[in-house]
Design a protein around this motif. Structure first.
Motif, short mmCIF file in Angstrom:
data_model
loop_
_atom_site.label_atom_id
_atom_site.label_comp_id
_atom_site.label_asym_id
_atom_site.label_seq_id
_atom_site.Cartn_x
_atom_site.Cartn_y
_atom_site.Cartn_z
N VAL A 60 8.77 20.48 46.03
CA VAL A 60 9.86 21.15 46.74
C VAL A 60 10.97 20.18 47.17
CG1 VAL A 60 8.52 23.16 47.45
CG2 VAL A 60 8.52 21.12 48.91
N ILE A 61 11.09 19.05 46.47
CA ILE A 61 12.17 18.10 46.79
C ILE A 61 13.52 18.81 46.68
CG2 ILE A 61 13.39 16.02 46.03
CD1 ILE A 61 10.67 14.94 45.05
N GLY A 62 13.72 19.52 45.59
CA GLY A 62 15.01 20.20 45.36
C GLY A 62 15.30 21.26 46.41
N GLU A 63 14.28 22.04 46.77
CA GLU A 63 14.48 23.08 47.79
C GLU A 63 14.87 22.47 49.12
OE1 GLU A 63 12.08 26.56 48.21
OE2 GLU A 63 11.01 26.11 46.36
N ILE A 64 14.27 21.32 49.45
CA ILE A 64 14.60 20.67 50.72
C ILE A 64 16.01 20.07 50.66
CG2 ILE A 64 13.95 18.77 52.27
CD1 ILE A 64 10.99 19.46 51.60
N TYR A 65 16.36 19.45 49.52
CA TYR A 65 17.72 18.91 49.37
C TYR A 65 18.76 20.04 49.50
CZ TYR A 65 16.98 13.99 48.07
OH TYR A 65 16.71 12.65 48.10
N THR A 66 18.45 21.21 48.94
CA THR A 66 19.38 22.35 49.04
C THR A 66 19.64 22.72 50.50
OG1 THR A 66 18.72 23.18 46.90
CG2 THR A 66 19.71 24.77 48.39
N ARG A 67 18.60 22.65 51.32
CA ARG A 67 18.78 22.96 52.75
C ARG A 67 19.71 21.95 53.42
NH1 ARG A 67 13.54 25.98 54.97
NH2 ARG A 67 13.10 27.15 53.06
N PHE A 68 19.54 20.67 53.07
CA PHE A 68 20.44 19.65 53.62
C PHE A 68 21.89 19.97 53.22
CE2 PHE A 68 16.78 16.35 52.98
CZ PHE A 68 16.19 16.75 54.17
N GLU A 69 22.09 20.25 51.94
CA GLU A 69 23.44 20.47 51.42
C GLU A 69 24.07 21.72 52.01
OE1 GLU A 69 22.75 18.14 47.19
OE2 GLU A 69 22.84 20.30 47.17
N LYS A 70 23.29 22.79 52.13
CA LYS A 70 23.82 24.05 52.69
C LYS A 70 24.20 23.88 54.16
CE LYS A 70 22.56 27.59 49.53
NZ LYS A 70 21.42 28.25 48.91
N ILE A 123 12.82 9.18 49.95
CA ILE A 123 13.52 8.68 51.15
C ILE A 123 15.02 8.85 50.93
CG2 ILE A 123 13.76 6.71 52.71
CD1 ILE A 123 11.37 5.42 51.23
N GLN A 124 15.72 9.43 51.93
CA GLN A 124 17.16 9.59 51.77
C GLN A 124 17.91 9.36 53.08
OE1 GLN A 124 15.20 12.01 50.11
NE2 GLN A 124 14.50 12.76 52.08
N VAL A 125 19.17 8.96 52.92
CA VAL A 125 20.09 8.87 54.04
C VAL A 125 20.99 10.09 53.97
CG1 VAL A 125 21.88 7.52 55.18
CG2 VAL A 125 20.03 6.35 53.96
N LEU A 126 21.08 10.81 55.08
CA LEU A 126 21.92 12.00 55.16
C LEU A 126 23.11 11.70 56.05
CD1 LEU A 126 19.10 14.63 55.82
CD2 LEU A 126 20.08 13.94 53.60
N GLU A 127 24.29 12.13 55.60
CA GLU A 127 25.52 11.89 56.35
C GLU A 127 26.21 13.21 56.67
OE1 GLU A 127 28.58 8.55 55.45
OE2 GLU A 127 29.37 10.36 54.50
N GLY A 128 26.71 13.33 57.88
CA GLY A 128 27.45 14.53 58.26
C GLY A 128 27.74 14.55 59.75
N GLU A 129 28.49 15.56 60.17
CA GLU A 129 28.78 15.73 61.60
C GLU A 129 27.47 15.98 62.34
OE1 GLU A 129 31.86 15.65 63.17
OE2 GLU A 129 32.64 14.92 61.25
#
Ligand code: RTP
Ligand code: MG
Length: 141
Positions: A19-29, A74-80
């Motif tokens: 479910v890597i992709g499903e979790i990435y989609t949540r970050f992006e949305k 492992i990822q770095v997430l950027e945003g407000e």
């Protein structure tokens, strides 16, 4: 709100569930951008160092053993307000207490196998990002 970076780890249970992709989609949305990422099999030493703040806790050994039971993403997430935003997306540590629609409510099996890690403060985020990524491997977007 300020532009922030936070460290996220998709733990071995969620990687195994594919479910890597499903979790990435949540970050992006939610408006979070992936600005660095890598899949890695953590060594015992790396996992112990990462969770060093929990060294004296009764669950420390189980936590380390779980984190090295398979590869993590492992990822770095950027945003407000990225730190708090990611923690909101993750849900409570124990999936039994996690709000419906959160990552842990949907993908975690137990308090030990709870799908994701996220930095809990801006200060810890900076330390955790640097633990896994040299500055040159994080891409401003
Ligand atoms: P994480 O650091 O992994 O993002 O999780 P968290 O902030 O929600 O929870 P934290 O208190 O930092 O604990 C780190 C991980 O240790 C395991 N844990 N087990 N059995 C227990 O009482 C217990 N408490 C914590 C969890 O897997 C948690 O994610
Ligand atoms: Mg934590």
């Amino acid at each position: 709100m300020a532009l922030e970076r936070t460290l996220s780890i998709i733990k071995p249970d969620a990687v195994a569930k594919n479910v890597i992709g499903e979790i990435y989609t949540r970050f992006e949305k939610a408006g979070l951008k992936v600005v660095a990422s890598k899949m890695k099999q953590l060594s015992k030493q790396e996992a112990e160092g990462f969770y060093a703040v929990h060294r004296e806790r009764p669950f420390f050994n189980a936590l380390v053993e779980f984190m090295i039971s398979g590869p993590v993403m492992i990822q770095v997430l950027e945003g407000e307000g990225a730190v708090l935003k990611n923690r909101d997306l993750m849900g409570a540590t124990n999936p039994k207490d996690a709000a419906p629609g959160t990552i842990r409510a949907d993908f975690a099996d137990s308090i030990d196998a709870n799908a994701v890690h996220g930095s809990d403060s801006l200060e810890n985020a900076a330390i955790e990002v640097a633990y896994f990524f040299p500055a040159t491997d994080v891409y401003a977007r």
